[in-house]
Structure formats: structure tokens, C-alpha cells
Design a protein around this motif. Structure first.
Motif, short mmCIF file in Angstrom:
data_model
loop_
_atom_site.label_atom_id
_atom_site.label_comp_id
_atom_site.label_asym_id
_atom_site.label_seq_id
_atom_site.Cartn_x
_atom_site.Cartn_y
_atom_site.Cartn_z
N VAL A 39 3.86 -6.95 -7.40
CA VAL A 39 4.16 -5.58 -7.67
C VAL A 39 5.38 -5.26 -8.08
O VAL A 39 5.81 -4.70 -9.24
N THR A 42 6.81 -5.62 -11.84
CA THR A 42 5.94 -4.82 -12.90
C THR A 42 6.45 -3.59 -12.74
O THR A 42 6.02 -2.67 -13.52
N LEU A 43 7.55 -3.09 -11.95
CA LEU A 43 7.98 -1.86 -11.81
C LEU A 43 8.30 -0.96 -13.19
O LEU A 43 8.04 0.10 -13.42
N SER A 45 7.05 -1.53 -16.12
CA SER A 45 5.95 -1.18 -16.73
C SER A 45 5.05 -0.13 -16.08
O SER A 45 4.54 0.84 -16.89
N ILE A 46 5.06 0.01 -14.54
CA ILE A 46 4.50 1.01 -14.00
C ILE A 46 5.30 2.23 -14.40
O ILE A 46 4.86 3.45 -14.54
N GLU A 47 6.77 2.15 -14.49
CA GLU A 47 7.54 3.40 -14.76
C GLU A 47 7.00 3.85 -16.01
O GLU A 47 6.91 5.17 -16.16
N VAL A 50 3.72 5.66 -15.53
CA VAL A 50 3.87 7.08 -14.94
C VAL A 50 4.61 8.15 -15.58
O VAL A 50 4.03 9.17 -15.71
N ILE A 162 -4.38 -1.84 -15.63
CA ILE A 162 -3.82 -2.67 -14.31
C ILE A 162 -4.81 -3.95 -14.41
O ILE A 162 -5.72 -3.80 -14.06
N ILE A 178 0.04 -2.99 -17.52
CA ILE A 178 0.62 -3.51 -16.13
C ILE A 178 0.17 -4.74 -15.75
O ILE A 178 -1.29 -4.70 -15.44
N GLN A 199 -3.84 -3.88 -7.02
CA GLN A 199 -4.29 -2.78 -7.73
C GLN A 199 -4.38 -1.41 -7.09
O GLN A 199 -3.89 -0.28 -7.55
N VAL A 202 -0.71 -0.20 -6.84
CA VAL A 202 0.01 0.43 -8.03
C VAL A 202 -0.74 1.53 -8.23
O VAL A 202 -0.23 2.67 -8.42
N ILE A 206 1.07 5.29 -8.87
CA ILE A 206 0.82 5.90 -10.04
C ILE A 206 0.69 7.52 -9.68
O ILE A 206 1.59 8.14 -9.84
#
Length: 270
Positions: A39, A42-43, A45-47, A50, A162, A178, A199, A202, A206
Motif C-alpha cells: 500500500v 501506492t501513496l 496514487s491514493i493522494e 483523495v 482500487i 490505484i 483494499q 486504502v 480515502i
């Protein structure tokens, strides 16, 4: 096979049925330990996702999840926990699973293979370009999710996903993908395990991040939480005692009067 998706690759462990209980538990635990590191990669991509969700939601938009099986259930779970945790309306975060609510408990035949069903489901909520749609699919190949994302994009809706494989059809469709690659599952192909854990992590990140940015948390406390049971009422009383430096009786009285920690904090006059 080299071309086999990571989620379908053979387990790194053989003869599981010959392992002792402790061996099973230790090996599952060892695999689970790798998930947060996957995880972490992938921060960025998560950022991006979000920030896109926050931008839409601060202007009145909503967040939608679509998925099938375990992935769909995780989306519904995350959505259902937002109102009690952050005191938001039920329609701020909406989770949809292929086959409807019945599929939360039992599989619905062929539902996840229907490419038009997700968009049909979304029409019940009048989804628009004010909203964000996130597809959840460990394999990244679920037709229900692909069809929903494709149609959403055609209607000008920002899409994210995701998934737990690289270069999947779902990720190729999504604007903000992600891809969390956790490696082969302990039981080959059982994506309810590491993939599902990834999942869930994440999804937690989110909605928690978005809600904090929307002002639904003060300091580190759930000041907007719904006071739906004795435990939460007691938590609210303790929050007020700590924040306002008052005794339990006064804190309980304020909570009873204003019906939420945030309202009590805003209206209390020393």
C-alpha cells in the motif's frame, strides 16, 4: 505461466492441509505483514484520488463505489461506516455491489459479468459530473466495474479504481487508478485475503482523509459522530470533559442538550 495475473499466481506455500494450526496462522500472518508495504508504494496514487474526491465533495458532490463479491462488500462497508463515524448524510458516500444488497450475503449469478448493470444501478442515485466513481476489483477484470467506469467517463464523471494487478482493464479505464500488488495469495486466487486487506486499508485511508479535509474531525476526535448507543454517548461525554475541562455531569448535560459533540463545543460558554 508468466502472463498469469498476480492475483491468480500459485501460492508460495504448498501442502497447506499438512500444516499445523500454528504453521497456518504464522504463514498467513507473514503474508499479511507485506500488505502495508505494498500500500505504501501506492501513496502518490491514493493522494491524487483523495484530492479529486475532496474537490468534488466540498462543492456538494458525492463518492460512489462499485464492485462485486468481496470488493463490492468492502465498498458497501466503507460507505456504511461514514454516517455514524463522521455524522454525514447517508448519500455522501454510496457503495453498490453487483446483484444488490442480497449479494452482500450470497452470490448473485452472473451479476458481476453484466457490463451495463452498474450504470443502471447508479441511475437510481442520479450520479452526475459533480460526483466521483471508484471501481473496486482485486483482479481488475470485473465486467460490472469496467462497464460502470466506461459509461461514467463518457458522462464526464471522474473515475478511480482500487485493483491488485498491474495493467488491468479496470485500471486502464479509470482516470485515477490505484494498483496495489500484494503478490500471490496464501490460498491460490483467494483475493478475500491479502488483496481484500489491501483494499480495506486504502478505503479507510480515502474516506478518513477526505472527511478530515472536509472538517468532520477536530484535532483527532470524531466530533460529528452519531450518538447511536451508550458507548458512543460515553465517548462523547469524555471528549467534552477533555476538551472543555468540565466535569462529567456538565458534559453529559451539554451532550444531551446539543445532540452532538461539535454542537456542544460550538455553543458552550464558559
Amino acid at each position: 505461466m508468466k502472463n498469469k495475473p498476480t492475483t491468480e499466481q500459485a501460492s508460495n506455500y504448498n501442502n497447506l492441509e499438512k500444516m499445523s494450526t500454528l504453521e497456518l496462522l504464522s504463514n498467513i500472518n507473514n503474508e499479511d505483514k507485506t500488505v502495508p508495504y505494498a500500500v505504501e508504494k501506492t501513496l502518490p496514487s491514493i493522494e491524487r484520488l483523495v484530492d479529486a474526491i475532496y474537490t468534488k465533495m466540498k462543492n456538494g458532490g458525492r463518492l460512489f463505489y462499485i464492485g462485486a463479491g468481496t470488493s463490492g462488500r468492502l465498498g458497501v462497508l466503507d460507505a456504511s461506516e461514514c454516517p455514524p463515524t463522521f455524522g454525514v448524510p447517508d448519500n455522501w458516500v454510496i457503495g453498490l455491489i453487483a446483484g444488490g444488497d442480497f449479494a452482500l450475503r450470497k452470490a448473485v449469478e452472473n451479476a458481476e459479468d453484466n457490463t451495463t448493470l452498474a450504470w443502471e444501478d447508479l441511475q437510481n442515485y442520479n450520479i452526475s459530473d459533480k460526483d466521483v466513481l471508484v471501481g473496486i476489483a482485486a483482479s481488475g477484470t470485473t465486467p460490472y466495474v469496467i462497464g460502470g467506469l466506461e459509461t461514467a467517463k463518457k458522462n464526464g464523471i471522474i473515475t478511480g479504481c482500487i485493483v491488485c494487478n498491474t495493467n488491468s482493464p479496470v485500471a486502464k479505464v479509470a482516470d485515477l487508478p490505484i494498483e496495489i500488488v500484494v503478490g500471490p495469495e496464501f490460498v491460490t486466487g483467494s483475493t478475500r485475503m491479502k488483496s481484500g486487506t489491501a483494499q480495506k486499508l486504502v478505503l479507510n485511508m480515502i474516506t478518513t482523509s477526505v472527511m478530515i479535509k472536509l472538517g468532520r474531525v477536530k484535532d483527532n476526535k470524531m466530533v460529528h459522530m452519531q450518538l447511536s448507543n451508550a458507548k458512543l454517548v460515553n465517548r462523547g461525554v469524555l471528549m467534552l470533559m477533555d476538551e472543555l475541562h468540565i466535569d462529567q455531569e456538565l458534559a453529559a448535560s451539554l451532550l444531551n442538550q446539543y445532540k452532538s459533540v461539535k454542537n456542544a463545543l460550538d455553543n458552550y460558554k464558559i
